[in-house]
Design an enzyme around this catalytic site. Structure first.
Site, PDB file in Angstrom:
ATOM      1  N   CYS A 121       0.833  -1.209   0.000  1.00  0.00           N
ATOM      2  CA  CYS A 121       0.000   0.000   0.000  1.00  0.00           C
ATOM      3  C   CYS A 121       0.867   1.257   0.000  1.00  0.00           C
ATOM      4  CB  CYS A 121      -0.953  -0.002   1.176  1.00  0.00           C
ATOM      5  SG  CYS A 121      -0.094  -0.124   2.750  1.00  0.00           S
ATOM      6  N   HIS A 140      -1.091   1.118   7.603  1.00  0.00           N
ATOM      7  CA  HIS A 140      -1.618   1.044   6.235  1.00  0.00           C
ATOM      8  C   HIS A 140      -1.582   2.448   5.636  1.00  0.00           C
ATOM      9  CE1 HIS A 140      -4.159  -0.014   2.898  1.00  0.00           C
ATOM     10  NE2 HIS A 140      -5.160   0.739   3.303  1.00  0.00           N
TER      11      HIS A 140
END
Length: 954
Positions: A374, A772
């Site tokens: 990510c 994330h």
């Protein structure tokens, strides 16, 4: 009775039994004996004979005459469900055999009226006996789907369509498209023949049924049929536009076929050669109806040229022909395209079929997480949404070159043109991953971005060095526009050195000047360095008594709207080693001192960050004006504020030949096209030996003003221009105070360069090694977002200072102006998911989700177009993005076709499974875009698990 039977079976004298005159005679006779009881006997006889006649496939004149007789005397219609059903089905078959006898207008008119009579009778039977409708339609479908090549059913069948109630459309199309007994070849055949019906002059609703069937097939993902039919029939449909009588229906079908055929330009390019002559013919007509159709056609053609840009040689004549017609806006085009794609035909079918996983309603493509990637996905999306950078990358002519830039171009092209919901960037990931990054583990996105830009920059320099002599000649001689765009210098003041700058330098490169002034002998040393991003440290929070000079100066600002209150300690020296293009902050030791002083001050030695923050707020509350959120402007001012080098951090002065106290100032002397700001949120905790994260909320201004000191400003400007600058600049007079010690003797004055926020990369989590990343972004071109210049927002910030410095902070000013923001302008990119969002969501993310904090910001310099020629009139830049190289376009087309086949295969498999296990509940497993070990969307990017509700299969 015997007489009538004889007439119908053998005729009369020279009249054959198939002569309409026989029926005229019988009808006249029936009228005469209507009141006699014997007429009932004749009705019974005629019920049987009518069915027999129809089974013998009478020619249109006889059939029409028979239907007239049956219409006048409904008692003669076959009675009973079985017979009336057989009659309707045979009549449908008879119509299928009709052929026009002549070609002259009078003969054709007669033929059409005969067919209309027959279909009118069928309608009255369907009305009287609704049970006969569905079997008649099944018969109709059987006729048109038959694969028998020796017999071509008549177009006259089109006359029946108008009599089918439109409310049946959904049920019929659903049963047709999901019936496992209907083979693909039959469906293709039937659809082709229905499209031929568009030629029938009086047909109503044919286009409605054709479009409904096309949508129904898309909903069950039978793309092979759609591709075959479109390519077979698109030219015929286009040809129908020449005939005013059938034009409305033909245009509706043509629009649907073209707009939904989005995986390849093949269908559109079949009709491109015929567009210009049709447009000229519409213009010559001058009829109001022709003008209205021309408007619709123009919109359709513009949508297609936008979607398949890159064929200037094909489109230039069309653009020329349409130049005086209004052109739809880019927003409208995008909306039309997103609503029309096959993949957006949500299946209104039984819930056993999952929703099609085509592009999201945003029209943007996600990036599949390849296992904790990510950090790359969020950075790539931010770069892709940097419109000018994307256009430059796409316009480069990199054929035959296997560079990283070529791979980035490939990735951008797929993000722009693929039909997939999300794209897997495997090749690019392998090529761009820093060697020290462990695969499948979380990394720092800012470090990745710096490495990527550095690689692209170095690679271009190497390539330029290799081909410098050749390319300089080719630029002068080569007239090809694409070449020109690729090599043209993109700066506003073209000079020899700007010609040498790489694309990364032109887009992201700026220059910083560091001045160090010895406080003993007042001698100055200066150094200039290039940067591609600025790393902004948080000001170390200390109580006012023992704050270092930076902080004292900073918190003096009484009429500023924000003071560095709830920031916790940080030391940027723990950041990853910086590349040569990075700005090194040199104040590490001071900041460490601040850290150590502070962490030992409030309470016990092992106080956690959050505790420090709370206590610190208490400490500072007296000095606050009640506002306690930092803004990006504060961090930028802190970065540029003068700094005293003392204690362990003394400066070695060559003139004094010893360590001395000194003052260090930094100035931006050349601003970048895109300003990348990294907020240094990860500080090293020397006690626990880990990099902690500063979770402070930082407000993000939509418009940021960067103080740039160009040494060229004349003295005259200082008095007037500078004072205005002070009012606009977010630190107010304070900045003037700060600048006096070091810059009083210079005539330079900072010019405030406005930037608009383009994208924000958010980190969700509590340390750099976990969590994330996702990003928010919007389209910002040189003239402002989506071509709409955000002048209103800029003006609100420059409005009189009372508005700025009253209780209303510039941030709220900006928020109030957000009503002018274009709807659906912001996007949230969270790996494979892309959704619409708003600037308010971007601003409130940390207050909503405390672990989700803005980390890397992209600002675009306002009102600069970067020298890229985006004039659509030259046919080169039809959709704002440059045309793609042929090999790229081919690769995308090929992949789009493959994707449609995959979708179709999975839909069919699913339909079979659903049929075999209709009652079992089978969730589709977790989001397949978050492989095991992936960071998963834990933060504000939406919960993990199922990617869409539609993924649940019942």
């Amino acid at each position: 009775r015997g007489l009538v039977l004889g007439l119908l079976q053998r005729g009369y004298g020279e009249l054959s039994n198939r002569d309409p005159a026989i029926l005229d005679y019988i009808q006249a006779g029936l009228r005469l004996i209507m009141s006699c009881p014997s007429v009932l006997e004749l009705f019974e006889l005629l019920q049987v004979e009518a069915l027999r006649l129809v089974c013998e496939r009478p020619a249109p004149p006889l059939c029409a005459r028979l239907c007239q007789l049956l219409g006048d005397f409904p008692q003669c219609l076959p009675r009973g469900r079985k017979l009336s059903l057989a009659f309707c089905q045979q009549l449908v078959r008879s119509i299928a055999h009709f052929q026009s006898q002549g070609t002259r207008e009078a003969e054709l008119r007669l033929y059409v009226s005969q067919v209309t009579q027959v279909s009118a009778l069928l309608r009255s039977v369907w009305k009287a006996e609704p049970d006969t409708l569905l079997p008649s339609l099944q018969e109709l479908f059987a006729v048109i789907s038959a694969a028998d090549t020796s017999f071509e059913p008549s177009v006259a069948l089109a006359s029946l369509v108008q009599h089918i109630p439109l409310q049946m459309i959904t049920v019929l199309i659903r049963s047709l498209t999901t019936d496992p007994n209907v083979k693909d070849t039959s469906m293709t055949q039937a659809l082709c023949r229905m499209i031929d019906w568009l030629s029938w002059p009086l047909a109503q609703h044919v286009e409605t049924w054709v479009i409904a069937l096309l949508k129904g097939l898309a909903a069950v993902q039978k793309f092979t049929i759609l591709i075959d039919v479109t390519l077979l029939k698109i030219e015929l449909v286009f040809n129908r536009l020449w005939f005013p009588l059938v034009r409305p229906g033909a245009l509706a079908v043509l629009s649907h076929m073209l707009l939904s055929f989005q995986h390849s330009p093949e269908a559109f390019h079949l009709i491109v050669p015929h567009v210009v002559s049709l447009v000229h013919s519409f213009k010559r007509d001058g009829l109001p109806s022709s003008t209205a159709f021309l408007m619709q056609l123009t919109e359709l053609i513009h949508c297609m040229m936008y979607h398949y840009s890159g064929f200037p040689e094909l489109y230039e004549p069309i653009l020329e022909a349409l130049k005086d017609m209004p052109k739809p806006t880019e927003e409208k085009i995008k909306l039309i395209l997103s609503q029309s794609a096959w993949t957006s035909q949500s299946s209104s079918l039984p819930s056993c079929l999952s929703r099609l996983s085509g592009k999201s309603e945003t029209g943007k493509t996600g990036l599949i997480n390849l296992g904790n990637t990510c950090y790359m996905n969020s950075v790539i999306q931010a770069l892709f949404m940097a419109t000018d950078f994307r256009r430059h990358v796409l316009s480069l002519n990199l054929n035959g070159c296997n560079s990283l830039m070529r791979k980035l171009q490939h990735l951008f092209a797929f993000l722009a043109h693929t039909q997939r919901e999300a794209y897997a960037p495997r090749i690019f990931f392998e090529a761009s991953r820093p060697p020290w990054f462990t695969p499948r583990s979380q990394q720092d996105c800012s470090e990745y971005l710096r490495f990527l830009l550095d690689r692209l920059h170095e690679e271009e320099r190497t390539l330029k060095a290799l081909s410098s002599a050749k390319s300089s000649e080719s630029i002068l001689t080569d007239k090809s526009q694409a070449q020109e765009t690729a090599h043209k210098t993109f700066t506003e003041a073209p000079s020899m050195e700007s010609e040498e700058r790489t694309l990364i330098e032109k887009m992201f490169g700026g220059k910083l000047k560091t001045n160090i002034c010895c406080l003993n002998c007042k001698s100055m040393s200066q150094k200039e360095e290039a940067f591609t991003d600025l790393s902004l440290a948080f000001c170390p929070p200390t109580s006012l008594e023992n704050a270092d000079p930076k902080c004292i100066e900073h918190s003096e600002v009484k009429d500023d709207y924000m003071v560095q209150s709830n920031t916790s300690a940080t030391s940027p020296d723990a950041e990853t080693p910086l590349s040569n293009l990075e700005v090194n902050r040199g104040c590490d030791t001071v900041m460490n001192e601040g850290t150590i002083d502070f962490s030992s001050e409030p309470s016990s030695e092992n106080t956690t960050i959050s505790e420090l923050k709370v206590e610190n707020n208490g400490d500072m509350s007296q000095s606050l004006v009640g506002k306690n959120t930092l803004s990006v402007t504060d961090l930028l001012n802190y970065f540029l504020a003068p700094e005293i080098l003392s204690g362990d951090n003394k400066y070695y002065c060559e003139k004094c030949a010893s360590l001395q106290n000194a003052e260090k100032t930094m100035q931006i002397i050349e601003e970048p096209e895109y300003l990348i700001l990294t907020l240094l949120r990860f500080s090293y905790d020397p006690k626990c030996h880990i990099r902690r994260k500063i979770l402070d909320n930082v407000s993000l201004p939509l418009v940021l003003e960067l103080p740039v000191k160009r040494a060229t400003s004349p003295l005259a400007v200082v008095s007037g221009g500078w004072s205005v600058g002070v009012e606009i600049s977010d630190t107010g007079e304070n900045l003037a105070k700060k600048l006096k010690p070091s810059g009083a003797d210079e005539v330079t004055c900072p010019q405030l360069v406005p930037y608009v926020l383009s994208s924000v990369v958010v980190h969700s989590g509590v340390s750099s090694e976990s969590g994330h990343y996702y990003s928010y972004a919007r389209n910002v071109t040189g003239s402002g977002p989506s071509g709409l210049c955000h002048q209103s927002t800029a003006l609100s910030l420059v409005s009189p200072q009372d508005k700025l410095f009253t209780e209303e902070s510039p941030c709220t000013v900006v928020e109030n102006e957000l009503d002018t923001e274009m709807p659906r302008e912001w996007f949230l990119f969270n790996d494979s998911r892309v959704t619409f969002t708003s600037f308010q969501s971007v601003q409130k993310i940390t207050s909503r989700f405390p672990k989700d904090t803005a980390y890397v910001l992209f600002y675009k310099k306002q009102n600069s177009t970067c020298g890229l020629n985006t004039n659509p009139a030259n046919g080169l830049w039809v959709n704002g993005d440059p045309p793609l190289q042929k090999d790229l376009m081919d690769a995308i087309t090929k992949d789009n076709k493959l994707y449609l086949q995959e979708q179709e295969l999975s839909a069919r498999t699913q339909a079979l499974q659903a049929a075999s296990a209709s009652c079992s509940f089978r969730p589709h497993g977790f989001d397949d875009n978050d492989p095991p070990g992936s960071c998963g969307p834990t933060g504000g990017g939406g919960g993990g698990g199922f990617s869409t509700v539609g993924r649940l299969v019942f």
